[in-house]
Design an enzyme around this catalytic site. Structure first.
Site, PDB file in Angstrom:
ATOM      1  N   HIS A  22       1.830  -5.168   4.287  1.00 60.80           N
ATOM      2  CA  HIS A  22       3.241  -4.792   4.176  1.00 60.80           C
ATOM      3  C   HIS A  22       3.275  -3.327   3.784  1.00 60.80           C
ATOM      4  CE1 HIS A  22       7.333  -4.821   2.109  1.00 60.80           C
ATOM      5  NE2 HIS A  22       7.523  -4.877   3.409  1.00 60.80           N
ATOM      6  N   LYS A  71       0.732  -0.986  -3.951  1.00 59.30           N
ATOM      7  CA  LYS A  71       1.763  -1.807  -4.589  1.00 59.30           C
ATOM      8  C   LYS A  71       1.163  -2.810  -5.565  1.00 59.30           C
ATOM      9  CE  LYS A  71       4.755  -1.866  -0.509  1.00 59.30           C
ATOM     10  NZ  LYS A  71       5.489  -2.790   0.374  1.00 59.30           N
ATOM     11  N   GLN A  88      -6.824   1.520   3.519  1.00 61.49           N
ATOM     12  CA  GLN A  88      -6.730   2.974   3.614  1.00 61.49           C
ATOM     13  C   GLN A  88      -7.152   3.441   5.000  1.00 61.49           C
ATOM     14  OE1 GLN A  88      -8.013   7.038   3.624  1.00 61.49           O
ATOM     15  NE2 GLN A  88      -9.507   5.404   3.615  1.00 61.49           N
TER      16      GLN A  88
END
Length: 182
Positions: A22, A71, A88
């Site tokens: 997400h 997050k 990443q």
């Protein structure tokens, strides 16, 4: 300076289960509010959340320069490898894909900045799936930002069936019981 003269915002959710991605994207020009937010986030990490520059390879930052903001605090070896590794790398590849297909104009890449808030589930168990999902999510989020999607009409149409997400779907009864009074 016609491209991204204001902040562009996009979102995408790709995959299912613990390897889903997400991603929220803010794309804007250097010298504007996105640069202020970018530099502030980089300079003010908090416990478990250390924003970092996304790289295609060590010492080769992706263009536009992209800040990876996790997050979920990295927790355990596999989650850390997914956050700083596969997610990443997927973000870097997705941003590069957006340059290659013209979603983001390559000739303006040096004048733009991206902030990417990325969810990597602490239960992640497949680095390759994590990479694939993040790559697609990053590209879709950038495309949504550039195209201004969803529109208000898209949101209204989706809301007619009720809000839902991978973590919760209210029943029809709950939707009816919680509706605001007219």
């Amino acid at each position: 300076m016609s491209f991204a003269s204001t902040a562009l915002i996009g979102e995408a959710f790709v995959g299912a289960g613990v390897n889903a991605a997400h991603t929220n994207i803010v794309l804007g020009r250097k010298g504007g509010p996105v640069e202020t937010a970018w530099a502030t986030a980089l300079a003010t990490p908090s416990a478990g959340h250390v924003p970092f520059m996304t790289v295609v390879r060590p010492s080769v930052p992706v263009k536009p320069l992209t800040l990876f903001v996790n997050k979920a605090a990295a927790d355990g070896e596999l989650h850390e490898r997914a956050t700083w590794g596969s997610a990443q790398a997927g973000l870097a590849q997705g941003v590069t894909d957006a340059l290659l297909d013209g979603t983001v104009p390559a000739d303006e890449a040096d004048d733009l900045l991206i902030i990417a808030a990325v969810w990597v589930n602490p239960g992640v168990d497949d680095l390759d799936e994590s990479f694939r999902n993040q790559r697609v999510a990053a590209h879709r989020a950038l495309r949504a930002a550039v195209e201004g999607r969803p529109t208000a009409e898209d949101v209204i149409d989706a809301a007619k069936s009720g809000a839902t997400n991978p973590f919760y779907t209210p029943t029809a009864q709950q939707l009816a019981d919680s509706a605001p009074e007219a």
